[in-house]
Write an enzyme that holds these catalytic residues in place. Structure first.
Site, PDB file in Angstrom:
ATOM      1  N   TYR A   1      78.652  53.874 -32.771  1.00 29.27           N
ATOM      2  CA  TYR A   1      79.411  52.622 -32.828  1.00 29.27           C
ATOM      3  C   TYR A   1      78.945  51.950 -34.125  1.00 29.27           C
ATOM      4  O   TYR A   1      77.622  51.557 -34.371  1.00 29.27           O
ATOM      5  CB  TYR A   1      79.152  51.738 -31.747  1.00 29.27           C
ATOM      6  CG  TYR A   1      79.915  51.984 -30.757  1.00 29.27           C
ATOM      7  CD1 TYR A   1      81.347  52.373 -30.506  1.00 29.27           C
ATOM      8  CD2 TYR A   1      79.466  52.348 -29.300  1.00 29.27           C
ATOM      9  CE1 TYR A   1      82.235  52.533 -29.214  1.00 29.27           C
ATOM     10  CE2 TYR A   1      80.042  52.788 -28.047  1.00 29.27           C
ATOM     11  CZ  TYR A   1      81.552  52.924 -28.323  1.00 29.27           C
ATOM     12  OH  TYR A   1      82.077  53.229 -27.093  1.00 29.27           O
TER      13      TYR A   1
ATOM     14  N   LYS B   1      57.532  40.465  -6.901  1.00 22.75           N
ATOM     15  CA  LYS B   1      58.918  39.753  -7.011  1.00 22.75           C
ATOM     16  C   LYS B   1      59.841  40.692  -7.892  1.00 22.75           C
ATOM     17  O   LYS B   1      59.201  41.632  -8.670  1.00 22.75           O
ATOM     18  CB  LYS B   1      58.573  38.153  -7.752  1.00 22.75           C
ATOM     19  CG  LYS B   1      57.795  38.584  -9.262  1.00 22.75           C
ATOM     20  CD  LYS B   1      57.199  37.421  -9.771  1.00 22.75           C
ATOM     21  CE  LYS B   1      56.798  37.605 -11.051  1.00 22.75           C
ATOM     22  NZ  LYS B   1      56.003  36.432 -11.526  1.00 22.75           N
TER      23      LYS B   1
HETATM   24  C1  LIG Z   1      54.802  36.690 -11.965  1.00 22.31           C
HETATM   25  C2  LIG Z   1      53.697  35.745 -11.758  1.00 22.31           C
HETATM   26  C3  LIG Z   1      52.379  36.376 -11.814  1.00 22.31           C
HETATM   27  C4  LIG Z   1      51.966  37.714 -12.181  1.00 22.31           C
HETATM   28  O1  LIG Z   1      52.127  37.720 -13.573  1.00 22.31           O
HETATM   29  P1  LIG Z   1      51.482  39.038 -14.457  1.00 22.31           P
HETATM   30  O2  LIG Z   1      51.485  38.667 -15.971  1.00 22.31           O
HETATM   31  O3  LIG Z   1      52.690  39.951 -14.362  1.00 22.31           O
HETATM   32  O4  LIG Z   1      50.387  39.714 -13.931  1.00 22.31           O
HETATM   33  C5  LIG Z   1      51.156  35.691 -11.420  1.00 22.31           C
HETATM   34  N1  LIG Z   1      51.389  33.831 -10.980  1.00 22.31           N
HETATM   35  C6  LIG Z   1      52.692  33.641 -11.225  1.00 22.31           C
HETATM   36  C7  LIG Z   1      52.859  32.239 -10.618  1.00 22.31           C
HETATM   37  C8  LIG Z   1      53.693  34.365 -11.489  1.00 22.31           C
HETATM   38  O5  LIG Z   1      55.200  33.960 -11.457  1.00 22.31           O
END
Ligand SMILES: *Cc1c(COP(=O)(O)O)cnc(C)c1O
Length: 382
Positions: free
Chosen positions: A275, A54
């Site tokens: 800044y 994702k």
């Molecule tokens: C993003 C996600 C994962 C992966 O999590 P990590 O901490 O990156 O291993 C697994 N399950 C769900 C439902 C997620 O949203």
């Protein structure tokens, strides 16, 4: 009713940067990616793996990640239908879990047509599905909320919702069941153990595919079981835990963010740098100017003292990070204009920068801007 057109997720076209690096460049190490996937595979001990890709593969390029890990893992996990469609478009034929599922009947049909596997986490999705599948077969999953309290059916709601989903025409085979851990990354195992017990009580007897573990769960709770695991951050070489290091878990950084030192100047005692003059030179001192800023995705909240590597030497960021530039303390550092600077990755864990900036490695990886050139390193798959 208007139908939202699928918007393709960004696909990074590997940019072959000029040999002499001039500005910020992100290199993605495919060998490190495969190494981390191997770590996940051995921890999974026989369970199948959905790799989380994702948010464009946590900023690494979802298609690049999927093309590299094909054959080594079993499927992909995305947040949205559009991300799943983009992976199909990129030629991926493995199973794809879509975490946010579908919003209406037309999305359910889109999922079915592309063999995407939506997660049902809310009653409104079951209502929306209605008879919308029109006979198309759909492999579905249902989310059980075992304690995270973000999405999913509660243990009370679950049996009825699950029976309802199972009986819908087109849904086959029995929907899979998944849950997500809220605190598997913390040192206290109790909250996660409770979630595992809850999952087994509610879903243990169902004859369906099951999935519980994110990266932290996979590494720390082998007893969680399930048919599928869902690692994300460990695949990219970030530390999945709140303590310790990624290296101690045998993980290698996949993403390295590099740039150059573009100026060196002498600043007088008492003068401010950048800044707001956040940093005041305590003595006459050399200050380096580095070609990167928040416009590239470097965290603006990095405080004075945030580590950075200049020709392999550990230096400190000083003064406010601006859009295109930031400044570093060069006292005790051998440096010349044009030197290579590593912001994180090889030799400097991204977790250190994240911790300094009140962030997490996930966020830093995801927020790299399109201005940063991408370079793929390591062996491409045949
Ligand atoms: C993003 C996600 C994962 C992966 O999590 P990590 O901490 O990156 O291993 C697994 N399950 C769900 C439902 C997620 O949203």
């Amino acid at each position: 009713m208007s139908e939202t057109l699928p918007r393709a997720a960004p696909v990074h076209i590997p940019f072959v940067a000029p040999r002499a690096l001039r500005r910020a460049e992100l290199s993605i190490d495919l060998d490190a990616l495969r190494h981390n996937a191997d770590r996940a595979k051995s921890a999974a001990s026989g369970r199948k793996i959905f790799v989380a890709v994702k948010a464009d593969g946590y900023g690494h390029g979802a298609a690049t990640v999927a093309q590299t890990l094909r054959g080594q893992v079993d499927g992909w996990m995305v947040a949205s239908l559009a991300e799943g469609e983009a992976l199909r478009q990129a030629g991926m034929t493995e199973r794809i879990l879509v975490l946010q599922g579908i919003m209406d009947a037309s999305e359910a049909r889109r999922a079915a047509q592309r063999f995407l596997e939506p997660v049902f986490h809310h009653a409104s999705q079951l209502d929306a599905l209605g008879r919308g599948l029109a006979g198309l077969p759909l492999t579905a999953w249902m989310k059980l909320d075992t304690g995270m309290h973000r999405v999913g059916f509660t243990p009370d709601e679950f049996p009825t919702a699950y029976a309802r989903l199972s009986q819908l025409r087109g849904i086959r085979p029995s929907p899979g069941v998944l849950t997500h851990f809220a605190r598997a990354d913390e040192s206290d195992p109790a909250p996660t153990q409770q979630q595992i017990v809850c999952f087994k009580q509610v879903a243990g007897d169902l004859n369906a595919e099951k999935s519980l573990c994110n990266s932290a769960g996979l590494l720390r709770f082998p007893q969680a079981g399930g048919d599928w695991v869902r690692p994300g951050i460990m695949i990219y070489g970030g530390n999945p835990m709140t303590e310790g290091t990624a290296e101690a878990w045998g993980l290698k950084p996949v993403m390295t963010l590099r740039t150059r030192l573009i100026a060196i100047r002498q600043v007088a005692a008492g003068e401010g740098v950048g800044y707001g003059a956040r940093f005041i030179a305590p003595e006459a001192m050399p200050v380096g100017v580095v070609a990167i800023g928040y416009g590239d995705g470097y965290p603006r909240h990095a405080p004075d003292g945030t580590p950075i590597l200049i020709q392999g030497q550990r230096a400190r960021v000083i003064g406010r990070v601006s859009m295109d530039l930031m400044t570093v303390d060069l006292r005790g550092i051998r440096a010349s204009v044009g030197d290579e600077v590593v912001c994180w990755g090889e030799g400097l864990p991204v977790d250190e920068i994240a911790q300094q900036s009140a962030s997490i490695s996930y966020e830093l990886m995801c927020q790299m801007s399109g201005r940063v050139a991408r370079r793929i390193v390591g062996a491409l798959n045949a």
